[in-house]
Enzyme design. Structure first.
Site, PDB file in Angstrom:
ATOM      1  N   LYS B  23     -36.778 -59.973  28.030  1.00  0.00           N
ATOM      2  CA  LYS B  23     -37.645 -61.144  27.959  1.00  0.00           C
ATOM      3  C   LYS B  23     -37.984 -61.650  29.357  1.00  0.00           C
ATOM      4  O   LYS B  23     -39.141 -61.955  29.660  1.00  0.00           O
ATOM      5  CB  LYS B  23     -36.951 -62.236  27.142  1.00  0.00           C
ATOM      6  N   GLY B 103     -31.691 -61.958  17.504  1.00  0.00           N
ATOM      7  CA  GLY B 103     -30.857 -62.926  16.791  1.00  0.00           C
ATOM      8  C   GLY B 103     -29.377 -62.846  17.107  1.00  0.00           C
ATOM      9  O   GLY B 103     -28.584 -63.590  16.538  1.00  0.00           O
ATOM     10  N   MET B 105     -27.892 -63.250  20.093  1.00  0.00           N
ATOM     11  CA  MET B 105     -27.403 -64.162  21.123  1.00  0.00           C
ATOM     12  C   MET B 105     -28.150 -65.484  21.018  1.00  0.00           C
ATOM     13  O   MET B 105     -29.069 -65.616  20.220  1.00  0.00           O
ATOM     14  CB  MET B 105     -27.560 -63.512  22.497  1.00  0.00           C
ATOM     15  N   ARG B 340     -46.378 -58.373  23.124  1.00  0.00           N
ATOM     16  CA  ARG B 340     -45.688 -57.084  22.899  1.00  0.00           C
ATOM     17  C   ARG B 340     -46.699 -56.123  22.273  1.00  0.00           C
ATOM     18  O   ARG B 340     -47.766 -56.566  21.808  1.00  0.00           O
ATOM     19  CB  ARG B 340     -44.481 -57.274  21.993  1.00  0.00           C
ATOM     20  N   ARG B 562     -47.788 -16.746  -0.445  1.00  0.00           N
ATOM     21  CA  ARG B 562     -46.699 -16.320  -1.339  1.00  0.00           C
ATOM     22  C   ARG B 562     -47.269 -15.603  -2.546  1.00  0.00           C
ATOM     23  O   ARG B 562     -47.881 -16.216  -3.404  1.00  0.00           O
ATOM     24  CB  ARG B 562     -45.905 -17.546  -1.800  1.00  0.00           C
ATOM     25  N   ARG B 618     -46.805 -12.555   2.302  1.00  0.00           N
ATOM     26  CA  ARG B 618     -45.413 -12.164   2.054  1.00  0.00           C
ATOM     27  C   ARG B 618     -45.331 -11.401   0.747  1.00  0.00           C
ATOM     28  O   ARG B 618     -45.834 -11.855  -0.285  1.00  0.00           O
ATOM     29  CB  ARG B 618     -44.532 -13.415   1.959  1.00  0.00           C
ATOM     30  N   GLU B 794     -35.093 -14.908   7.967  1.00  0.00           N
ATOM     31  CA  GLU B 794     -34.505 -15.965   7.144  1.00  0.00           C
ATOM     32  C   GLU B 794     -33.086 -15.611   6.740  1.00  0.00           C
ATOM     33  O   GLU B 794     -32.383 -16.389   6.099  1.00  0.00           O
ATOM     34  CB  GLU B 794     -35.361 -16.188   5.897  1.00  0.00           C
ATOM     35  N   GLY B 815     -38.093 -18.167   8.437  1.00  0.00           N
ATOM     36  CA  GLY B 815     -38.037 -18.860   7.150  1.00  0.00           C
ATOM     37  C   GLY B 815     -36.839 -19.780   7.200  1.00  0.00           C
ATOM     38  O   GLY B 815     -35.743 -19.420   6.815  1.00  0.00           O
ATOM     39  N   THR B 816     -37.073 -20.977   7.732  1.00  0.00           N
ATOM     40  CA  THR B 816     -35.924 -21.842   8.014  1.00  0.00           C
ATOM     41  C   THR B 816     -35.356 -22.508   6.768  1.00  0.00           C
ATOM     42  O   THR B 816     -34.278 -23.071   6.838  1.00  0.00           O
ATOM     43  CB  THR B 816     -36.303 -22.906   9.060  1.00  0.00           C
ATOM     44  N   ASN B 817     -36.046 -22.449   5.634  1.00  0.00           N
ATOM     45  CA  ASN B 817     -35.430 -22.984   4.411  1.00  0.00           C
ATOM     46  C   ASN B 817     -34.195 -22.158   4.066  1.00  0.00           C
ATOM     47  O   ASN B 817     -33.087 -22.684   3.952  1.00  0.00           O
ATOM     48  CB  ASN B 817     -36.397 -22.923   3.223  1.00  0.00           C
ATOM     49  N   ASP B 818     -34.385 -20.869   3.897  1.00  0.00           N
ATOM     50  CA  ASP B 818     -33.267 -20.008   3.545  1.00  0.00           C
ATOM     51  C   ASP B 818     -32.275 -19.901   4.694  1.00  0.00           C
ATOM     52  O   ASP B 818     -31.069 -19.857   4.479  1.00  0.00           O
ATOM     53  CB  ASP B 818     -33.767 -18.608   3.164  1.00  0.00           C
TER      54      ASP B 818
END
Lengths: 932, 932
Positions: B23, B103, B105, B340, B562, B618, B794, B815-818
């Protein structure tokens, strides 16, 4: 300088298999160490390659001059003449490359026979029939190999003569038949080759050498090399061995035989073998005469026996290995034709290793190195009597080794009642569940029609050291009618069957088994192994009995004590089920409080049995739904119970009515009902309703807990953190048991191991629990506890983040079963039933990664885990407790990667001890290799 | 040198928040850029720390001298006197640390009031009531903060006066009430503190400063710092701001208000806000008077409005960001109290970014950087009208964004029939299966009571861009009775519901939705993003429609097509089932031959829609049992069919009998039967038997194909290699479609991608198939194909052995899901339903790794995969096509690790484009940081 193509056996380098071929080098070596070998010489593989590369199809220049020179030396050595009609020298012309390719290349025997020398051979042997038989065989073989005339043409002639003379087999042919056949064969050659059979023996020899060389590029040989991936740097071209023929059928001072330098069945240091007087090797093969045991020769031909004994000594001193050799005696002269390392069973291998070491023939390292750890299994489990010939009824997976016979039973209760009555039984189920466990205890072995090598049945049986055949899909188990169907055969309860866990075979009837023997030599050998090994060997053991047994096998600690096994015992499972059915934490804690003293007593027993060695205890791992019956079973039980309830209701009502109307009839009815299997006094409606309600709750809970992929589900530390009261009870039991032992003066080293950790904070959260309880127990028992805290490394993420996890863990233990599943994305049960066999058949995988550790993939992650873990904590203790811990090649990898110990099922401990020693020997050899 | 503890707003360093607090620094900055801020000064955090460390509880020496000096400057600046009874200077004493701790202080307002100065305040404001109200508030606040007297004591007095005067709320109190309250409050202080309320204003000030400093160590503040992990290096001690009070209630030339420099709802470049004449900020809060829109000020107070407009310009030019500011006008003088960065919705953010760039306020980089990609979702999907207030009926997982209303339907057929009749419907199921797919097409959205964010329903809905709420477990779906129960409420088929896929909420009735707008500014912004980004952005798209839509979103290729989605369409599923039921390879090939032209047409459509960009296709991934109905459903169907068969049999028999006995009656019967829902002509026994047999076969096949852990089962390349005819058909369809497009002059770049590869030989084996078929198609179509061949990464093992795999693959796609499932050993469906929420609540995991990529674990493996892959093939193209491909933090990681592109569902493409640009900006910033 002119290339030298030909080496006499006295001159060739016995180590140079590349140049001389395996057989040629072997003959040179035997000759040079002073064994009497039929004289001869080798033409090198270089000559072969030069011939094969010749655009004009010529042998290299000067080769035949060299050969003739060596033939003259042979004539001199044998006193016979090549082509001499009076006293002919006959030779064999044999192929032989650097690597053994049995039967893939050509060999010609009795070369040197022609219309003249045949008479010399008759004179030499005094056996006209033999001579003509040899001649006609030579003609056919030479014509086939060197000229390319198919066997069919000769067989047609042979058959014609057989018909004519009424001979049924070759043995029935007379001398004149054979003479006639010889003539016919010569005629066949003339007709087919448009030339007469070569009578000039040097021409025969030249053609034969070319043929042998040429067979290197024959279709069979080329295919074989492709199949077995033999590349030119491994073997290139064949050598050609020219060896003087020797004959064992030249009278009563001649003979032939085979021998082992020690008994291959027992290892006893005595010559072993058999022989025939006045005979050729082929007589033994033809089975016309029965050979005598070799010891008989000591009486019959004492001089020759002495020569043979001398040969035995020379062979062992030179080869420092038990030898399997062939010999021929020609007119009182003993020739050694061939020798190679003898194949022995495991008992003999162990005994000879120990004895040859004490005789100074082998160093301890060599004595250890010559034994394949995998072959030791036959020393440790009973096996089927190999002399008994039986056809299997069905075949499944060899899931736990050993063999056993017993009466079929189709449920665990029946197994228990028969078993406790002293009957030997085999538990036969579609698949087993934890509530079958009392049946395992009561049975000799387990047979299932579903599931793989990691199924409940397989894992439990292996842990108990009982034989198991799993997933015998040809068997249809019909529990309801208490029978099993295999095709159209039916096996009823009580019929005796035999299962062989080493092969997966299932037999009808009892087949004798052979018990294993634990010899003094085995102890000595394993002691050497322990002295050599760097890896420690622990056992996976879940009970005090397991622990005691594994100590006998030489385990120095428990690497994996699975607490869920304790939950499965018949006295605990109901409490565990209560815990699962608990409506809130209080009810759950109440059930756990009942389990606590039982688990504590388990641990006291195990600690005492294993003292002073460390015991690693894994907290609960499987998802809790595994402790409930299958949903399908519960559905059946519910149906039954509902029917029972209705029956009881109806019967009670009926009885009450009758009592009122006609007391006499009531008494009669009551008497009848008393005979029913249902006890109406006990099984009142209320009781049935209560049981029914509990089953309904179990079904509901089973459905709530059901998971899509249980292998990756709510289990291990994930479960432990969700229900901290379960782990709390287990930790309390471990630490109180430790305190109790300490107070009794028993040395204990407990190690608490958390399963399925993939996140450091998981391990941290359980540690808070351990620390809190440890303070509590120390205060209440007034002892100082020394308990190590660590984790399984079985989640891939734990390998990647091993550095973080090692900040909390004092030890790691690789769980390579689960790690392999996660690394490949293979569910083991599904993979082994569905596509793994196909992957192995088609060579996509060389081995089943659940049996032999995948050192590149899973091993790569292990290496990462070890490196990262020790970066954080250089003295981090690291072991392995997956099934690979008992697999020799995998143990070798564990050694390489720097683990401290392996842990495996008790009976595999000796195998692991030997494999651990082998790893050191291999490492030393590779260091020596590098330093050269 | 003496430490300087106090800085006037004209002198403090506006960037030094550590020393001056947030402040204080802000006030200094505003002052120094020429804004009129109420004059004041800051006491540093150093002073605070010195005070807190003082053993005697003293302010540092000389501090109060400095303060008094600055007070004198304030007096000069304001023309008022501190403690002057005529024209008193009042100040606020405010805390303010380096980090905002709202809030936590203390702050004291109107300090400087006492029995004398109260009169001066009355004179200044001409408002006696206001003055006493201010005074009594000051007494209470000061007493509480600085002396520690709880509010309760004051409230008791206040309540007493209220009762006495009949006032209901504070507003009803009269001036004399307030005067009386003030006296009572002074009395309370005297009684509780055993001293009188300090009348000396400097004493007030000293006590207040100590109180503000002391509040840094107050319990609230300490707890807050622990909770939010605020360490001393982030914020240490609070500064103390002494600011002259200004009053907006000093007449009609005074006022107060709040403003935005631009419209936060639309982004329009116009001042936005509201104000009140002759009022204090608290009047706005109390709601006594309704503020006016700020534009009204232009008429009412044109001079001040001009000042405000000037303020707006200054704020934006300085802060280069839309500002949210507070102002007070005291007697015609405009003070800016606070400013702000303004919070805006996504539409406004985009518009202001683009406009502020063209105004020269922002660079393009800055314009991009200020927009949070995640917030853009509201631009892309319809949402619920935020002004509509409704209570959700139930809540599930927010599985696919967007909101939709429609009539409940409980099966896909009904959805289709209603949907095609133009009705808006929501498909409600326990869970969905591939054979529900036609229901998805026909519905506005999908609601399920089971399954997680990766369930069939969720994944398919996301792919289609339709809203989905999954796993709403509070809903019991009763398909049989066509209703759903939620607690004791029942929703019947046809009842209208609304689902909100952004929150997971389900509402009864239709709730208005707000459609997204694709503005010109958004296009400009995303174009800048594309110019900046290094990562390409592709879409996951399975149909030509998907492909077209994703191009509108700016995708430059398909990263994941797919093929199983194509199998699920209603015209294909029966053929796929035939393929699964095939008894042998021939039957299977026959079914595949029927699928071939359909798949080929799919690919032609997709290729054309995406030309000239690449399309990664795929090959079939899921286990084939997913194409069969559930076993439980088949059992029900079989029961129904058997009943139907019996009915048909009985009816036929009856009819036949009657026909024979009484033709007239027969006719009557036949007429009756004709009215039955069963068509006896068509549904003869034979037909029913045929259907029955097929269902029985389906059940049998479903049981054979059942897997323990389907996620790790017989799927992907493992399936493709077991049934090469399936992959063969797909490859043929892809390559023939390519050839067809080429012949039509359409540029196509197909990329064939193999799923679930963990072993290089798997990829090699499928390559053989691709090469063979490519040769065939090239020959038959007389074209040259250019088709890339690569693999999903994957499986964990593929990361470890990426070097080997890259020898065959031309591209990788993570294939980051598997991969996440395998790395954690978490089955996503089980984890999200069972333990993941608990893990997040307890902080074991910070985020759900299925939503936000686990950069340490999974990311570590990706890094390994990229490094090893590029070691083999430096120009290997690498992407990601898991769900993380649309998640900004994960995209940043993909950038860092060196991927070439990300691929995500169509509607997330804009988010990904922006996130890809952000990754570059972040990288540049970190490079700049390092170079400093």
């Amino acid at each position: 300088m002119k290339t030298k193509y030909v080496y006499a056996f006295e001159a060739g380098d016995g180590k140079n298999k590349k140049l001389l071929g395996g057989k040629g080098a072997n003959l040179c070596e035997m000759t040079q160490i002073g064994l009497r070998v039929p004289p001869g010489f080798v033409i090198t593989t270089d000559a072969c390659l030069a011939y094969l590369n010749s655009p004009t199809n010529d042998l290299p220049q000067g080769l035949m001059d060299e050969v003739m020179e060596h033939i003259r030396a042979l004539e001199k050595a044998t006193g016979k003449g090549f082509g001499d009609p009076e006293n002919p020298l006959l030779v064999s012309v044999r192929s032989g490359s650097a690597l053994s390719m049995p039967g893939m290349m050509d060999t010609i025997l009795n070369l040197g026979l022609n219309q003249d020398t045949i008479h010399g051979l008759i004179k030499q042997t005094g056996n006209e029939r033999f001579a003509y038989d040899a001649y006609r065989r030579f003609i056919q073989l030479f014509a086939k190999v060197a000229i390319g005339i198919p066997d069919d043409y000769f067989n047609a002639s042979l058959d014609a003569i057989k018909v004519k003379s009424g001979a049924i087999s070759d043995i029935d042919l007379t001398t004149s038949d054979l003479q006639e056949i010889t003539d016919l064969f010569l005629h066949v050659v003339e007709e087919q080759a448009l030339r007469s059979f070569p009578q000039d023996v040097y021409e025969q020899l030249t053609i034969a050498i070319k043929a042998v060389f040429g067979s290197w590029m024959g279709k069979r040989a080329v295919d074989y090399r492709r199949e077995f991936r033999i590349t030119p740097d491994m073997a290139n071209g064949t050598a050609c061995n020219i060896v003087a023929m020797v004959f064992g059928n030249m009278g009563s001072d001649s003979g032939t035989g085979v021998g082992f330098t020690r008994d291959p069945a027992t290892g006893e240091n005595l010559m072993f073998g058999e022989y025939l007087v006045n005979a050729q090797g082929e007589d033994v093969v033809a089975g016309i005469r029965t050979p005598k045991p070799i010891q008989a020769m000591a009486k019959e031909m004492p001089d020759l026996y002495a020569q043979l004994e001398d040969l035995r000594q020379k062979l062992e001193r030179h080869y420092r290995e038990v030898q399997d050799f062939e010999f021929t005696i020609e007119k009182g002269v003993l020739y050694c034709l061939q020798t190679r390392n003898g194949k022995m069973n495991a008992t003999a291998m162990v005994r000879t290793s120990v004895e040859m070491e004490s005789e100074g023939l082998l160093t301890k390292d060599e004595a250890l190195a010559r034994i394949n750890p995998e072959n030791m299994e036959q020393l440790l489990y009973p096996g089927l009597d190999p002399s008994y010939d039986a056809k299997p009824l069905a075949t499944g997976l060899p899931a736990s080794p050993g063999a056993a016979s017993g009466k079929c039973v189709f449920d665990a209760d029946r197994a228990e009642s028969l078993g406790s009555a002293g009957e030997k039984v085999i538990l036969v189920r579609e698949e087993t569940k934890p509530d079958d466990i009392h049946g395992f205890f009561a049975s000799q072995g387990i047979l299932t029609s579903r599931g793989g090598k990691t199924s409940h049945a397989a894992v439990v049986a292996r842990g108990m050291g009982k034989p198991c055949v799993a997933g015998a899909e040809g068997i249809h188990v019909d529990t309801l009618h208490r029978l099993a169907q295999v095709g159209d055969r039916v096996v009823h309860e009580g019929d005796v069957i035999t299962i062989d866990g080493a092969t997966g075979n299932v037999y009808l009837g009892a087949i004798p088994t052979v018990e294993p023997e634990w010899s003094a030599e085995l102890d000595i050998l394993l002691q050497w192994a322990d002295d050599t090994a760097r890896l420690g060997v622990r056992a996976n053991a879940d009970t005090p009995e397991d622990a005691e047994r594994s100590r006998k096998y030489g385990a120095t600690g428990i690497g994996l004590c699975r607490t869920e096994r304790m939950f499965n015992a018949p006295d605990r499972l109901p409490i565990v089920v209560d815990m699962i059915l608990a409506q809130d934490k209080e009810q759950r804690e109440e059930a756990l409080a009942r389990l606590l003293p039982i688990q504590r007593a388990d641990f006291v027993g195990i600690f005492k049995a294993m003292s002073p060695y460390p015991v690693t205890i894994r907290l609960l791992d499987p998802p809790i739904h595994e402790f409930l019956p299958l949903e399908s079973e519960l559905l059946v039980q519910l149906d039954d119970l509902r029917e029972l309830r209705d029956t009881v209701r109806t019967a009670s009502r009926l009885l009450d009515t009758v009592r009122f109307v006609d007391p006499a009839l009531h008494e009669k009815y009551a008497a009848g009902i008393a005979k029913l299997p249902i006890n109406l006094e006990r099984l009142d409606t209320e009781t049935v309703e209560k049981v029914l309600a509990k089953r309904e709750l179990m079904l509901q809970r089973a459905r709530t807990l059901r998971e899509v992929n249980p292998m990756l589900g709510h289990r291990g530390v994930r479960l432990g953190l969700s229900y901290p009261e379960i782990y709390g009870m287990q930790i309390m039991a471990i630490l109180e048991a430790t305190a109790e032992c300490l107070k009794q003066g028993v040395e204990v080293h407990p190690e608490i191991m958390v399963p399925q950790v993939g996140i450091a904070k998981e391990l941290e959260a359980v540690k808070t629990l351990v620390d809190t309880i440890a303070l509590e127990v120390e205060a209440s028992h007034k002892v100082k506890l020394d308990c190590k805290y660590g984790t399984m490394i079985e989640v891939v993420r734990a390998c990647v983040l091993a550095g973080e996890i090692a900040e909390i863990a004092e030890f790691f233990s690789f769980g390579t079963n689960d790690l392999t599943q996660a690394t490949f994305s293979f569910s083991r049960e599904d993979a082994e039933n569905k596509f793994l066999p196909f992957y192995q058949e088609t060579g996509i995988l060389d081995t089943n990664p659940f049996e032999s550790l995948d050192t590149k993939g899973v091993g790569g992650l292990m290496r990462l885990g070890v490196t990262e873990g020790r970066k954080t904590k250089p003295d981090l203790k690291i072991g392995i407790c997956g099934e690979h811990g008992g697999h020799p090649a995998s143990i070798n990898f564990c050694h390489e990667v720097g683990l401290d110990y392996v842990s495996c099922s008790g009976p595999r401990v000796p195998i692991a001890r030997l494999a651990a020693a082998h790893a050191v020997l291999k490492e030393r050899a590779s260091i020596t290799d590098k330093s050269l």
